[in-house]
Design an enzyme around this catalytic site. Sequence first.
Site, PDB file in Angstrom:
ATOM      1  N   ASP A   1       0.828  -1.203   0.000  1.00 54.63           N
ATOM      2  CA  ASP A   1       0.000   0.000   0.000  1.00 54.63           C
ATOM      3  C   ASP A   1       0.865   1.256   0.000  1.00 54.63           C
ATOM      4  OD1 ASP A   1      -2.352   1.420   0.009  1.00 54.63           O
ATOM      5  OD2 ASP A   1      -2.663   1.262   2.170  1.00 54.63           O
TER       6      ASP A   1
ATOM      7  N   HIS B   1       3.039   3.603  -8.886  1.00 52.83           N
ATOM      8  CA  HIS B   1       2.832   2.185  -9.167  1.00 52.83           C
ATOM      9  C   HIS B   1       4.024   1.587  -9.915  1.00 52.83           C
ATOM     10  CE1 HIS B   1      -1.146   2.247  -7.557  1.00 52.83           C
ATOM     11  NE2 HIS B   1      -1.594   3.128  -8.429  1.00 52.83           N
TER      12      HIS B   1
ATOM     13  N   LEU C   1      12.042 -19.663  -5.085  1.00 57.83           N
ATOM     14  CA  LEU C   1      11.050 -18.809  -4.438  1.00 57.83           C
ATOM     15  C   LEU C   1       9.730 -18.968  -5.160  1.00 57.83           C
ATOM     16  CD1 LEU C   1      10.379 -16.499  -2.362  1.00 57.83           C
ATOM     17  CD2 LEU C   1      10.815 -14.900  -4.249  1.00 57.83           C
TER      18      LEU C   1
END
Length: 251
Positions: A30, A47, A141
Site C-alpha cells: 500500500d 505504481h 522462491l
Amino acid sequence: MALTDRDNSDTPPETSGVDYGVRHVAIIMDGNGRWATNKGWPRLAGHRRGAERIKQIVRAAPEMGVQYLTVYAFSTENWKRSTEEVLGLMGIFARYIEKEADELSALGVRMRFIGGRGRLDSKLSRLMSGIEERTAVNTRLNLTVAINYGGRNEIARAAAQLARDYAAGLLTEDQLDEAAFEARLDTAGLPDPDLVIRTSGETRTSNFLAWQAAYSEYEFTETLWPDFTPEQLAEMLARFGRRDRRFGGAK
C-alpha cells in the site's frame, strides 16, 4: 517520467544469508499513489516505482529463508478507481511480466497468480498463464501475485465449487471438510502465510487472504511501499522469530 531518486535495486541487502525461520510472507503493498502524490507526480509513477520495489524484495527474500512470497497487487475493490489508473495498472502488470520473465526464470522464481481472471484483459491473462507455465519447475522462491483478488470473493467461489462437486457426486457428505474447502481455494497447494505485512500506515487487512491468514502474525509500518526495503523486511522477520505462537493453545 524519470524518477530521479530511484535506488539501485541490484544492490544486495546487508541481511543476505540470514535465515529468520519464516517460510511464507504475504504483503499488502500500500502507498504507491500517495508516494507519487507527495512528490507531485502522477499516481501511476508510484505504481511503476512499486513494481521496481517488488523486484528488489523478490531478490532479497530467498536470502532470508523465505520460500513463499505473496503480494497483493490489485483487489476486487480496486476497479472503483479511475479508468485511467486501472488501465495504467493493467499495463504495468503486463509490462512487468514481459520484462521480468527471463530474470525470474534465471533466479529460480516460480510465479503464479490468484484471483478471478474473467474481468482481465485477454492479453494480460495470456501473459499470466504463459509465465506460470514457463516458471512452473522453479523452486527457489514461490512468488504469488493477487490480481482481481478478494478474500470474500475467493471464499464464495470455493464454496460454489464445493457445492457443484458435491451435487455431481464427486464428494460424499463426510468429505465436506476444511481440507476439501481449501483444495478449492486459489491458494490450493500453498502453505498459509506466517507473516502478513502492510505498508503505508493503514491497519486494515483489506480482504486479503481472509481464510489463509486466520493465524498469521501481522506487521504494520508507516513506510509507503515504494520506500520499503529488504532491511525493513529483515527487521520484521526477526521480530516474528521472537513471538510466541500458540495457535489457540495454552502457554
